[in-house]
Design a protein around this motif. Structure first.
Motif, PDB file in Angstrom:
ATOM      1  N   SER A  13       0.612  -1.218  -0.119  1.00 33.15           N
ATOM      2  CA  SER A  13       0.011   0.261   0.128  1.00 33.15           C
ATOM      3  C   SER A  13       0.857   1.173  -0.071  1.00 33.15           C
ATOM      4  O   SER A  13       0.604   2.146  -0.834  1.00 33.15           O
ATOM      5  N   THR A 145      -7.293   1.611  -5.461  1.00 31.11           N
ATOM      6  CA  THR A 145      -7.852   2.269  -4.174  1.00 31.11           C
ATOM      7  C   THR A 145      -9.268   1.893  -4.138  1.00 31.11           C
ATOM      8  O   THR A 145      -9.758   1.361  -3.165  1.00 31.11           O
ATOM      9  N   ALA A 149     -11.422  -0.843  -1.950  1.00 36.68           N
ATOM     10  CA  ALA A 149     -12.686  -0.411  -0.990  1.00 36.68           C
ATOM     11  C   ALA A 149     -13.983  -0.967  -1.480  1.00 36.68           C
ATOM     12  O   ALA A 149     -14.685  -1.557  -0.504  1.00 36.68           O
ATOM     13  N   HIS A 154     -13.238  -5.902   4.700  1.00 32.70           N
ATOM     14  CA  HIS A 154     -12.618  -4.696   5.440  1.00 32.70           C
ATOM     15  C   HIS A 154     -12.565  -5.198   6.894  1.00 32.70           C
ATOM     16  O   HIS A 154     -12.881  -4.893   7.891  1.00 32.70           O
ATOM     17  N   TYR A 158      -7.201  -5.153   5.353  1.00 32.83           N
ATOM     18  CA  TYR A 158      -7.687  -4.072   4.743  1.00 32.83           C
ATOM     19  C   TYR A 158      -7.159  -2.816   5.556  1.00 32.83           C
ATOM     20  O   TYR A 158      -6.687  -1.852   5.173  1.00 32.83           O
ATOM     21  N   ASP A 159      -7.263  -3.260   6.967  1.00 31.04           N
ATOM     22  CA  ASP A 159      -6.884  -2.042   7.896  1.00 31.04           C
ATOM     23  C   ASP A 159      -5.376  -1.781   7.783  1.00 31.04           C
ATOM     24  O   ASP A 159      -4.946  -0.856   7.688  1.00 31.04           O
ATOM     25  N   ARG A 162      -5.022   0.526   4.667  1.00 31.18           N
ATOM     26  CA  ARG A 162      -5.357   1.687   5.099  1.00 31.18           C
ATOM     27  C   ARG A 162      -4.176   2.525   5.679  1.00 31.18           C
ATOM     28  O   ARG A 162      -3.923   3.676   5.557  1.00 31.18           O
ATOM     29  N   ARG A 165      -1.343   3.158   3.273  1.00 32.66           N
ATOM     30  CA  ARG A 165      -1.748   4.491   2.592  1.00 32.66           C
ATOM     31  C   ARG A 165      -1.661   5.784   3.270  1.00 32.66           C
ATOM     32  O   ARG A 165      -1.070   6.691   2.667  1.00 32.66           O
ATOM     33  N   ASN A 166      -2.450   6.028   4.131  1.00 32.61           N
ATOM     34  CA  ASN A 166      -2.397   7.333   5.031  1.00 32.61           C
ATOM     35  C   ASN A 166      -1.078   7.589   5.741  1.00 32.61           C
ATOM     36  O   ASN A 166      -0.789   8.856   5.583  1.00 32.61           O
ATOM     37  N   SER A 246      -5.353  12.181   7.211  1.00 35.39           N
ATOM     38  CA  SER A 246      -4.639  10.945   7.008  1.00 35.39           C
ATOM     39  C   SER A 246      -4.371  10.349   8.352  1.00 35.39           C
ATOM     40  O   SER A 246      -4.498   9.216   8.637  1.00 35.39           O
ATOM     41  N   GLU A 249      -7.629   8.880   9.808  1.00 39.89           N
ATOM     42  CA  GLU A 249      -7.805   7.591   9.224  1.00 39.89           C
ATOM     43  C   GLU A 249      -6.907   6.381   9.871  1.00 39.89           C
ATOM     44  O   GLU A 249      -7.257   5.491  10.226  1.00 39.89           O
ATOM     45  N   CYS A 253      -8.040   3.193  12.198  1.00 42.64           N
ATOM     46  CA  CYS A 253      -7.585   1.668  11.688  1.00 42.64           C
ATOM     47  C   CYS A 253      -6.853   1.317  13.055  1.00 42.64           C
ATOM     48  O   CYS A 253      -6.966  -0.127  13.460  1.00 42.64           O
TER      49      CYS A 253
END
Length: 320
Positions: A13, A145, A149, A154, A158-159, A162, A165-166, A246, A249, A253
């Motif tokens: 990611s 992305t 999603a 999720h 997936y966490d 994320r 990415r963030n 960001s 988020e 997570c």
């Protein structure tokens, strides 16, 4: 989930987000050429500073580097760990190993994107071909992305996607703000006032490098200026690429994962620093030092994540 799987998808990611960021930076700097009058030279070396890869640039002074040299270094140089080609290569490798965890369409998208970029980067010195390749990269990663999603459960995997990415977004946004505050354009002949009429163009390019210009115009409703741009990119809680959003988020997570206290504490510390920042005062006296400290704290979040979920547990701690 095995820690090595979590680490692989986390870095997949991050590398995908990093690839998009590199594509955005080179693309925006190319368009900046058309917004400035003749005689004002775009500082291509600033891209090397933003990416933090100056130690790998062995072609002379970064401040004097020309467009062709920097574009090749940022897009296809195998010696540059943050080049577009390297980032996509490592994203592809991590996706290949974990392709049973992510949707098959996501693996195919990464694989096809890497192969297309690899085949076409040799022609990317020419601006027209470069723009086509970079637009393809940006659109494909946005598709990636959205695909995750909409088509991936999720769950914890997936966490971690994320989180990667963030965290990468927060890091890149601070780097872009840092470069903007130091001026992306070089001072000409020691005359600092030469660039003052073009400050709004500079800050517009900062916004566009994050696809933030339209959202900025809707929410700020004022001409582009340093104070509002920095405030928007650091503190706005609604714009997805702002540092504040960001980290929010990221915090969301981490709350879902076990043993996340140390990582959450690190995130909370950075968010507190952002909320309490007096941007006008920092612009007058020390924005770069402030942003450098935020970058160090963002790096510490990564260390806490790695120590908690990725690195092997020491024998003594295991026995306890």
């Amino acid at each position: 989930m095995l820690s090595r799987v979590a680490e692989r998808i986390y870095w997949m990611s991050r590398y995908m987000e990093r690839s998009e960021n590199v594509a955005r930076l080179v693309n925006v700097n190319s368009h900046l050429l058309m917004d400035l009058p003749r005689g004002i030279r775009v500082g291509w070396g600033s891209l090397i500073k933003i990416s933090g890869t100056g130690d790998y640039f062995n072609r002379g002074d970064t401040e004097e580097a020309d467009e062709r040299t920097v574009v090749r270094f940022m897009l296809s140089d195998r010696d540059n760990p943050a080049s577009l080609l390297n980032s996509l290569s490592w994203a592809r490798e991590n996706a290949r190993i974990t392709r049973e965890i992510i949707p098959m369409e996501a693996w195919e998208l990464i694989n096809n994107l890497y192969l297309e970029v690899k085949d076409n980067l040799s022609k990317s010195v020419a601006r027209r071909e470069r723009n086509r390749v970079l637009h393809t990269v940006i659109a494909s990663i946005q598709q990636f992305t959205g695909l995750l999603a909409g088509c991936m459960s999720h769950n914890s995997a997936y966490d971690f996607i994320r989180i990667g990415r963030n965290l990468e977004r927060a890091d890149m946004t601070t780097r872009i703000v840092d470069a903007g505050s130091a001026n992306l354009l070089p001072h000409l002949s020691g005359e600092e006032d030469v660039l003052e009429p073009y400050d709004n163009i500079l800050w517009m390019s900062v916004l566009r490098s994050l696809s933030a210009y339209q959202m900025y115009s809707q929410h700020v409703q004022d001409r582009v200026n340093a104070e509002d741009v920095v405030t928007f990119l650091l503190q706005d809680g609604m714009f997805p690429r702002s540092v504040s959003h960001s980290l929010g988020e990221l915090e969301s997570c981490l709350h879902k994962l076990p043993n996340s206290d140390e990582a959450l504490r690190a995130v909370t510390g950075v968010r507190r620093r952002l909320r309490s920042a007096n941007i006008p005062e920092l612009l007058e006296s020390g924005l770069q030092e402030y942003v450098d400290n935020v970058q160090l704290e963002v790096a510490d979040i990564h260390r806490q994540i790695a120590n908690t979920w990725f690195l092997p547990v020491a024998p003594q701690a295991q026995s306890q």
